[in-house]
Design a protein around this motif. Structure first.
Motif, mmCIF file in Angstrom:
data_model
loop_
_atom_site.group_PDB
_atom_site.id
_atom_site.type_symbol
_atom_site.label_atom_id
_atom_site.label_comp_id
_atom_site.label_asym_id
_atom_site.label_seq_id
_atom_site.Cartn_x
_atom_site.Cartn_y
_atom_site.Cartn_z
ATOM 1 N N PRO A 1 0.803 -1.231 0.000
ATOM 2 C CA PRO A 1 0.000 0.000 0.000
ATOM 3 C C PRO A 1 0.830 1.272 0.000
ATOM 4 O O PRO A 1 0.361 2.318 -0.462
ATOM 5 N N VAL A 2 2.054 1.219 0.518
ATOM 6 C CA VAL A 2 2.898 2.415 0.516
ATOM 7 C C VAL A 2 3.231 2.830 -0.924
ATOM 8 O O VAL A 2 3.555 3.994 -1.181
ATOM 9 N N ASN B 1 0.984 2.587 -3.405
ATOM 10 C CA ASN B 1 -0.253 2.884 -4.138
ATOM 11 C C ASN B 1 -0.085 4.135 -5.000
ATOM 12 O O ASN B 1 0.260 5.210 -4.487
ATOM 13 N N ARG C 1 3.851 11.361 -3.690
ATOM 14 C CA ARG C 1 2.839 10.378 -3.278
ATOM 15 C C ARG C 1 3.443 9.342 -2.334
ATOM 16 O O ARG C 1 2.782 8.887 -1.387
ATOM 17 N N ASN D 1 1.804 8.678 1.185
ATOM 18 C CA ASN D 1 1.417 7.301 1.521
ATOM 19 C C ASN D 1 2.096 6.840 2.798
ATOM 20 O O ASN D 1 1.497 6.125 3.616
ATOM 21 N N TYR E 1 0.127 8.092 5.813
ATOM 22 C CA TYR E 1 -1.077 7.275 6.034
ATOM 23 C C TYR E 1 -0.709 5.917 6.629
ATOM 24 O O TYR E 1 -1.308 5.468 7.619
ATOM 25 N N TRP E 2 0.245 5.256 6.017
ATOM 26 C CA TRP E 2 0.652 3.920 6.475
ATOM 27 C C TRP E 2 1.204 3.983 7.898
ATOM 28 O O TRP E 2 0.868 3.147 8.747
ATOM 29 N N VAL F 1 -4.439 3.640 3.142
ATOM 30 C CA VAL F 1 -3.698 4.417 2.154
ATOM 31 C C VAL F 1 -4.560 4.566 0.906
ATOM 32 O O VAL F 1 -5.044 3.572 0.362
ATOM 33 N N GLU G 1 -5.864 4.845 -2.874
ATOM 34 C CA GLU G 1 -5.381 4.196 -4.093
ATOM 35 C C GLU G 1 -4.499 5.140 -4.898
ATOM 36 O O GLU G 1 -3.516 4.726 -5.502
ATOM 37 N N LYS G 2 -4.850 6.421 -4.898
ATOM 38 C CA LYS G 2 -4.034 7.411 -5.586
ATOM 39 C C LYS G 2 -4.268 8.762 -4.911
ATOM 40 O O LYS G 2 -5.114 9.541 -5.318
ATOM 41 N N ALA G 3 -3.486 9.022 -3.878
ATOM 42 C CA ALA G 3 -3.641 10.255 -3.103
ATOM 43 C C ALA G 3 -3.417 11.475 -3.992
ATOM 44 O O ALA G 3 -2.567 11.467 -4.886
#
Length: 330
Positions: free
Chosen positions: A195-196, A198, A282, A286, A289-290, A296, A298-300
């Motif tokens: 996820p980091v 993403n 990003r 990410n 968030y993580w 996280v 999908e596309k910050a």
């Protein structure tokens, strides 16, 4: 509610609301606030973190975080990254939920170091860029903070200092040729769905690959392909520098003295110019968030709401005579 800062100046921007004190910046969250406070630490002599950290703070505010940016300052309140003993408004660390840093060879006073250590020991996650691997340098090896130094000896209990023990690596060397060879990111095997990463595509950095062998246990996310030149279209350099490639981004957990481990994302990329790359911005977002154990995106959204024209990295080339508010991206 307006933060109670002395001599606070309220500015209305297109993306966020800012409270600019004389010695630091605070950006209130845009839209739906998530209740988390991210403190960004600038202070390196070469890679222009005094320019990049305010920009990243505004992006994080656009994602719902309250953000505070701290600086190294002269006595007259102007920003001077060469003042390694200075950290403005370190009290902000007392309620930091996450820390993003790009610092080098700092030697803050006892009060600021204690606040930083307190944040570490309560499990605050950290996203560390570039020279943060050698964030501290206390020449007095009898100092209570000497173990944080990048070159701390084994007898300190923290050989390799804060960088090696917390972030996973200290200063090693320039693996790529500095200001000649660039960096192209390559995703580590089996990390495509981490996820980091993403929404993180290939990153090209005009900084070179640092030597690094992250301490175990660390999860390597990205390797750095050394390129022949600083042109994004440059081919990979042939020879031993890319065989094998060196890690340039990894995650790990640090077991501090408290009850909760620190989640750590370290990347050896991170000059102000590197952060012109959407995918690197990003990666940083990410990581926040993580680190906070939040989902996280999908596309910050890491778009820059204004003009960001970072200075080329170089020693003794910071913009003189400017206050923190002068670094706001408008």
């Amino acid at each position: 509610m307006k933060a109670p800062f002395t001599q606070a100046l309220t500015l209305s921007l297109t993306a966020v609301t800012l409270y600019a004190a004389e010695d630091h910046l605070v950006f209130e969250p845009k839209g739906s606030a998530n209740g988390k406070h991210v403190v960004l630490l600038s202070g390196d002599e070469e890679y222009r973190s005094e320019e990049s950290m305010p920009m990243m703070a505004q992006i994080l505010a656009n994602n719902g975080f309250k953000t505070t940016v701290l600086f190294s300052l002269n006595e007259d309140g102007t920003v001077n990254p060469e003042k390694g003993d200075s950290l403005s408004n370190s009290a902000a660390l007392d309620d930091a939920d996450a820390i993003v840093m790009c610092i080098r060879f700092r030697h803050w006073n006892d009060e600021s170091m204690q606040r930083f250590e307190n944040a570490l020991n309560r499990g605050v996650p950290m996203v560390a860029l570039r020279t943060s691997t050698h964030a501290f340098n206390f020449e007095d090896k009898s100092s209570k903070w000497a173990k944080f130094s990048f070159d701390a000896e084994a007898k300190s209990g923290w050989e390799g200092g804060f960088g090696r023990n917390v972030l996973g690596e200290t200063w090693v060397n320039h693996h790529g040729e500095h200001k000649v060879e660039g960096t192209r990111s390559m995703i580590a095997k089996d990390q495509e769905k981490n996820p980091v990463l993403n929404g993180v595509g290939t990153i090209f950095a005009t900084t070179d690959v640092y030597g690094a062998a992250p301490a175990a246990p660390s999860t390597i996310l990205l390797y750095g392909q050394v390129t022949e030149t600083l042109d994004p279209k440059s081919p990979a350099l042939k020879g031993a520098k890319n065989d094998p490639m060196i890690p340039i981004a990894w995650t790990r957990e640090f077991d501090n003295t408290g009850e909760k481990n620190n989640r750590i994302l370290t990347t050896t990329m991170g000059a102000a110019t590197d952060l012109s790359e959407e995918s690197l911005r990003r990666l940083v977002v990410n990581g926040v968030y993580w680190g906070l154990e939040m989902e996280v995106p999908e596309k910050a959204d890491v778009s820059i709401k204004g003009e960001y024209n970072p200075s080329a990295y170089s020693f003794k080339k910071h913009k003189k005579g400017l206050k923190p508010a002068d670094f706001i991206v408008k």
